[in-house]
Design a protein around this motif. Structure first.
Motif, PDB file in Angstrom:
ATOM      1  N   ALA A 348      -9.125  38.626  29.814  1.00 39.47           N
ATOM      2  CA  ALA A 348      -8.705  37.139  29.750  1.00 39.47           C
ATOM      3  C   ALA A 348      -7.453  36.824  29.325  1.00 39.47           C
ATOM      4  O   ALA A 348      -6.719  35.985  30.267  1.00 39.47           O
ATOM      5  CB  ALA A 348     -10.152  36.422  29.216  1.00 39.47           C
ATOM      6  N   MET A 349      -7.077  37.400  28.486  1.00 44.83           N
ATOM      7  CA  MET A 349      -5.689  36.845  27.704  1.00 44.83           C
ATOM      8  C   MET A 349      -4.799  37.529  28.946  1.00 44.83           C
ATOM      9  O   MET A 349      -3.490  36.653  29.026  1.00 44.83           O
ATOM     10  CB  MET A 349      -5.515  37.397  26.403  1.00 44.83           C
ATOM     11  N   ASP A 350      -4.731  38.497  29.420  1.00 41.96           N
ATOM     12  CA  ASP A 350      -3.632  39.103  30.164  1.00 41.96           C
ATOM     13  C   ASP A 350      -3.788  38.177  31.455  1.00 41.96           C
ATOM     14  O   ASP A 350      -2.531  37.980  31.831  1.00 41.96           O
ATOM     15  CB  ASP A 350      -4.330  40.299  30.760  1.00 41.96           C
ATOM     16  N   GLU A 351      -4.749  37.600  31.967  1.00 47.02           N
ATOM     17  CA  GLU A 351      -4.927  36.698  33.099  1.00 47.02           C
ATOM     18  C   GLU A 351      -4.075  35.517  32.705  1.00 47.02           C
ATOM     19  O   GLU A 351      -3.278  35.104  33.369  1.00 47.02           O
ATOM     20  CB  GLU A 351      -6.250  36.202  33.394  1.00 47.02           C
ATOM     21  N   MET A 352      -4.094  34.862  31.447  1.00 44.66           N
ATOM     22  CA  MET A 352      -3.433  33.754  31.109  1.00 44.66           C
ATOM     23  C   MET A 352      -2.112  33.923  30.894  1.00 44.66           C
ATOM     24  O   MET A 352      -1.124  33.104  30.955  1.00 44.66           O
ATOM     25  CB  MET A 352      -4.150  33.257  29.709  1.00 44.66           C
ATOM     26  N   MET A 353      -1.524  35.198  30.483  1.00 47.45           N
ATOM     27  CA  MET A 353      -0.065  35.545  30.068  1.00 47.45           C
ATOM     28  C   MET A 353       0.609  35.784  31.810  1.00 47.45           C
ATOM     29  O   MET A 353       1.711  35.373  31.597  1.00 47.45           O
ATOM     30  CB  MET A 353       0.053  36.711  29.454  1.00 47.45           C
ATOM     31  N   LEU A 354      -0.371  36.272  32.540  1.00 47.63           N
ATOM     32  CA  LEU A 354       0.342  36.196  33.947  1.00 47.63           C
ATOM     33  C   LEU A 354       0.300  34.866  34.634  1.00 47.63           C
ATOM     34  O   LEU A 354       1.408  34.891  35.606  1.00 47.63           O
ATOM     35  CB  LEU A 354      -0.343  37.152  34.704  1.00 47.63           C
TER      36      LEU A 354
END
Length: 447
Positions: A348-354
């Motif tokens: 989920a954090m990866d999605e938000m960073m992208l």
């Protein structure tokens, strides 16, 4: 360097004296207590770094004393003393918060090694706490959060300009935190004890703006049943925050310029001049220089507001702040909803960073709130986030602005089971506006 304070608690005199003697020879300050009750009395007078406590004592047991010390939330390391046959009790004590246990009979060298180990652990814990406080101090300024160079520069600039009484113009995209920056300027200024009065120039209808800003006398117009103070008068001695200053009409721009230059204004329908003693902080997401070229904003007002100016960075310019902001919002919404969500999954954090976050911090805040509300597990998963498109997402076929808005609103409504309050928050509009758009676009709930 101060000595480590140690208390030995045991109802056997020989054990108390033996332990105290060994520890004093190692250079520590040592007190003894013959019971749990006596130990608590001594703790009330002064703190201790380490306590060596016999598990089995007459009266209050070592486990009871352990609980009492833990209840007081003291930074005291508890070491339990036990005989070989009571190891299971010692292990239970460690489960309840004891750091270690000692077996009778004692080995003085073993005790010395254990005490030095505990002292080292406590020193490391204090250093980690200090470092965490330093990080917190560097990354949090008033109500703003940021460790990125862009935000650190904003924090430094606010500290520099807050003390002066100069007019400040804050620019930046919607949702970047211009209002928080304005509040921080007020809090750090000499006017911090005065009021902070915010005016959203884009939310007040033009025909009401004059009365809102300047106030009105009783009978000045049909609905003026009593005299009302305006925002300028309410801001006396404090800070007037004019949010979305680029939205006010040309007529109001003239009136506002006169107030800023003369320091005097009149209520609507009034003849008595009122003095204005406030600092002005203005904000806008518009390009005011372009608005001047287009004839929509007065150049003289722009230069009157633009004495000191700075831009709030967009979230895509400070992506290293996303984890900090996520943790802050997650904790807040988990507490508000009483849900046991304390973590964001790596995916989920990866999605938000992208994600590009066109709505900036406001969009991120809404995304975390939505994730907490709809989340079912102990952590936020990618599917809980509105930024992650699933197969059910509505894909816009109409590429006009109207079509894109219609499809986006329908997507948000569908994802959130037509919860109007939540959807309005996610979209950054009020409920009445959302109802109007649902009616305009003839959107219908499946239920």
């Amino acid at each position: 360097m101060s000595k480590t304070r140690i208390m030995v608690v045991d109802d056997e005199l020989i054990i108390r004296e033996s332990l105290a003697g060994w520890l004093e020879r190692d250079g520590h300050y040592v007190e003894t207590a013959a019971s749990g009750e006596q130990a608590l009395e001594k703790l009330a007078d002064a703190p201790y770094d380490i306590m060596l406590v016999d598990i089995k004592m007459e009266g209050m047991s070592g486990l009871d004393l352990l609980k009492r010390v833990n209840d007081r939330d003291l930074d005291t390391a508890m070491v339990m003393i036990t005989a070989y046959g009571s190891i299971s009790t010692a292990i239970e004590a460690m489960k309840r918060g004891a750091v270690e246990y000692l077996l009778k009979p004692f080995d003085p060298e073993e005790i010395g090694v254990l005490i030095e180990k505990i002292i080292a652990q406590q020193a490391q814990a204090k250093e980690n706490l200090y470092l965490r406080e330093q990080v917190k101090e560097r990354t949090r300024f008033e109500s703003m959060i940021g460790q990125s160079p862009a935000m650190q520069a904003v924090f430094d600039l606010i500290k520099d300009v807050a003390a002066a009484d100069t007019t400040i113009l804050i620019t930046g995209e919607t949702g970047t935190g211009k209002g928080l920056a304005a509040k921080a300027i007020h809090t750090c200024s000499g006017r911090c004890q005065g009021p902070f009065v915010a005016v959203n120039c884009g939310a007040i209808p033009e025909h009401l703006m004059e009365s809102e800003l300047f106030g009105h006398q009783k009978g000045a117009f049909t609905d003026a049943r009593e005299t009302k103070k305006g925002r300028l008068e309410l801001a006396n001695g404090g800070t007037l925050f004019l949010d979305e200053i680029g939205e006010i009409s040309m007529r109001m721009q003239i009136d506002l310029l006169r107030v800023l230059e003369d320091g005097v204004f009149y209520r609507v329908g009034g003849t008595q001049p009122l003095e204005a003693d406030f600092r002005v902080v203005a904000a806008t997401n518009r390009d005011l220089k372009k608005a001047i070229d287009d004839g929509a904003f007065r150049e003289d007002l722009f230069y009157r507001l633009n004495v000191i100016s700075f831009a709030m960075p967009s979230l895509r310019q400070r992506k290293e702040d996303i984890p900090l902001l996520c943790d802050h919002f997650l904790l807040r919404f988990a507490q508000e909803t009483n849900k046991p969500i304390r973590k964001i999954a790596r995916e989920a954090m990866d999605e938000m960073m992208l994600h590009d976050w066109p709505g900036n911090i406001r969009e991120l805040e809404n995304a975390i709130e939505r994730a907490v509300v709809v989340g079912k597990g102990a952590q936020v998963m990618p599917g809980d986030l509105p930024i992650v498109c699933t197969q059910e997402c509505v894909l816009p076929s109409d590429h006009t602005l109207k079509g894109i808005e219609k499809n986006h609103i329908l997507q948000v409504l569908t994802e959130n089971a037509w919860n109007i309050s939540l959807c309005a928050k996610i979209l950054g509009i009020d409920r009445s506006t959302l109802y109007s758009k649902i009616k305009r676009y003839e959107l219908q709930s499946p239920s």
